[in-house]
Design a protein around this motif. Structure first.
Motif, PDB file in Angstrom:
ATOM      1  N   LEU A   1       0.810  -1.220   0.000  1.00  0.00           N
ATOM      2  CA  LEU A   1       0.000   0.000   0.000  1.00  0.00           C
ATOM      3  C   LEU A   1       0.844   1.270   0.000  1.00  0.00           C
ATOM      4  O   LEU A   1       0.461   2.283   0.578  1.00  0.00           O
ATOM      5  CB  LEU A   1      -0.958  -0.027   1.194  1.00  0.00           C
ATOM      6  CG  LEU A   1      -2.054  -1.080   1.092  1.00  0.00           C
ATOM      7  CD1 LEU A   1      -2.797  -1.226   2.408  1.00  0.00           C
ATOM      8  CD2 LEU A   1      -3.008  -0.751  -0.042  1.00  0.00           C
TER       9      LEU A   1
ATOM     10  N   CYS B   1      -0.430   5.133  -0.055  1.00  0.00           N
ATOM     11  CA  CYS B   1      -1.781   5.205   0.502  1.00  0.00           C
ATOM     12  C   CYS B   1      -1.712   5.699   1.950  1.00  0.00           C
ATOM     13  O   CYS B   1      -0.695   5.571   2.612  1.00  0.00           O
ATOM     14  CB  CYS B   1      -2.446   3.830   0.488  1.00  0.00           C
ATOM     15  SG  CYS B   1      -2.698   3.146  -1.157  1.00  0.00           S
TER      16      CYS B   1
ATOM     17  N   VAL C   1      -7.645   1.105   4.840  1.00  0.00           N
ATOM     18  CA  VAL C   1      -7.147   2.116   3.921  1.00  0.00           C
ATOM     19  C   VAL C   1      -8.062   3.330   4.021  1.00  0.00           C
ATOM     20  O   VAL C   1      -9.267   3.225   3.776  1.00  0.00           O
ATOM     21  CB  VAL C   1      -7.104   1.586   2.474  1.00  0.00           C
ATOM     22  CG1 VAL C   1      -6.611   2.659   1.521  1.00  0.00           C
ATOM     23  CG2 VAL C   1      -6.216   0.349   2.387  1.00  0.00           C
TER      24      VAL C   1
ATOM     25  N   ASP D   1      -7.209   6.385   2.403  1.00  0.00           N
ATOM     26  CA  ASP D   1      -7.096   7.109   1.140  1.00  0.00           C
ATOM     27  C   ASP D   1      -6.183   6.299   0.225  1.00  0.00           C
ATOM     28  O   ASP D   1      -5.112   5.855   0.649  1.00  0.00           O
ATOM     29  CB  ASP D   1      -6.502   8.501   1.408  1.00  0.00           C
ATOM     30  CG  ASP D   1      -6.436   9.380   0.184  1.00  0.00           C
ATOM     31  OD1 ASP D   1      -5.865   8.940  -0.842  1.00  0.00           O
ATOM     32  OD2 ASP D   1      -6.928  10.515   0.244  1.00  0.00           O
ATOM     33  N   ALA D   2      -6.596   6.118  -0.999  1.00  0.00           N
ATOM     34  CA  ALA D   2      -5.820   5.322  -1.952  1.00  0.00           C
ATOM     35  C   ALA D   2      -4.622   6.069  -2.515  1.00  0.00           C
ATOM     36  O   ALA D   2      -3.926   5.564  -3.385  1.00  0.00           O
ATOM     37  CB  ALA D   2      -6.718   4.851  -3.094  1.00  0.00           C
ATOM     38  N   GLY D   3      -4.368   7.261  -2.020  1.00  0.00           N
ATOM     39  CA  GLY D   3      -3.197   8.011  -2.453  1.00  0.00           C
ATOM     40  C   GLY D   3      -3.527   9.156  -3.380  1.00  0.00           C
ATOM     41  O   GLY D   3      -2.700  10.016  -3.641  1.00  0.00           O
TER      42      GLY D   3
ATOM     43  N   ASN E   1     -12.014   4.139  -2.060  1.00  0.00           N
ATOM     44  CA  ASN E   1     -11.363   2.867  -2.359  1.00  0.00           C
ATOM     45  C   ASN E   1     -12.090   1.738  -1.649  1.00  0.00           C
ATOM     46  O   ASN E   1     -12.827   1.960  -0.682  1.00  0.00           O
ATOM     47  CB  ASN E   1      -9.901   2.917  -1.942  1.00  0.00           C
ATOM     48  CG  ASN E   1      -9.739   3.058  -0.450  1.00  0.00           C
ATOM     49  OD1 ASN E   1      -9.793   2.076   0.276  1.00  0.00           O
ATOM     50  ND2 ASN E   1      -9.574   4.276   0.035  1.00  0.00           N
TER      51      ASN E   1
ATOM     52  N   LEU F   1      -6.849  -3.745  -4.055  1.00  0.00           N
ATOM     53  CA  LEU F   1      -7.355  -2.414  -3.773  1.00  0.00           C
ATOM     54  C   LEU F   1      -8.005  -1.933  -5.058  1.00  0.00           C
ATOM     55  O   LEU F   1      -7.373  -1.950  -6.113  1.00  0.00           O
ATOM     56  CB  LEU F   1      -6.210  -1.480  -3.381  1.00  0.00           C
ATOM     57  CG  LEU F   1      -6.536   0.012  -3.312  1.00  0.00           C
ATOM     58  CD1 LEU F   1      -7.333   0.317  -2.052  1.00  0.00           C
ATOM     59  CD2 LEU F   1      -5.275   0.843  -3.361  1.00  0.00           C
TER      60      LEU F   1
END
Length: 125
Positions: A24, A27, A47, A49-51, A56, A98
């Protein structure tokens, strides 16, 4: 290693159900666990925030007939993935993934991007 909001780095030990945490990078992830010998041994995670600021969904991908379903660990609910846009994910049934996507109905998501959270070879087209 992970970096907390203050910039401090901590060694992370992620085994078993927590093993996907290693994939991850980029992220924002919430980790729960015990500190043992200056290392965080992860017992639970999610998670945030997925970045890229998008929503997500993360969990083990499974097939139910022709459908692909993800048991989302963030919400605790199953998510049905759109048949057409989820087709590239079919080789990853049984693996944690993800998914970044748009919710278009109750429990229904159209994937726009995904990341496999395991050591697995990328299938050739």
């Amino acid at each position: 290693m992970v970096r907390d909001p203050q910039g401090r780095e901590t060694v992370v030990v992620a085994k078993g159900d927590a093993a996907p945490v290693r994939f991850l990078n980029g992220c924002i992830v919430e980790l729960d666990g015990a500190m043992v010998l200056h290392a965080l041994h992860v017992q639970d995670w999610r998670v945030l925030d997925a970045g890229d600021g998008s929503g997500n969904f993360v969990g083990v991908l499974r097939a139910y007939g022709a459908r692909l379903i993800l048991d989302d660990r963030n919400s605790g609910s199953p998510v049905i993935l759109d048949d057409l846009t989820a087709a590239p994910l079919r080789p990853y049934v049984g693996y944690p993934i993800l998914v970044i996507g748009h919710v278009t109905g109750a429990g229904y998501v159209v994937p726009v991007a995904f990341r496999v959270l395991a050591d697995v070879a990328v299938p050739h087209s």
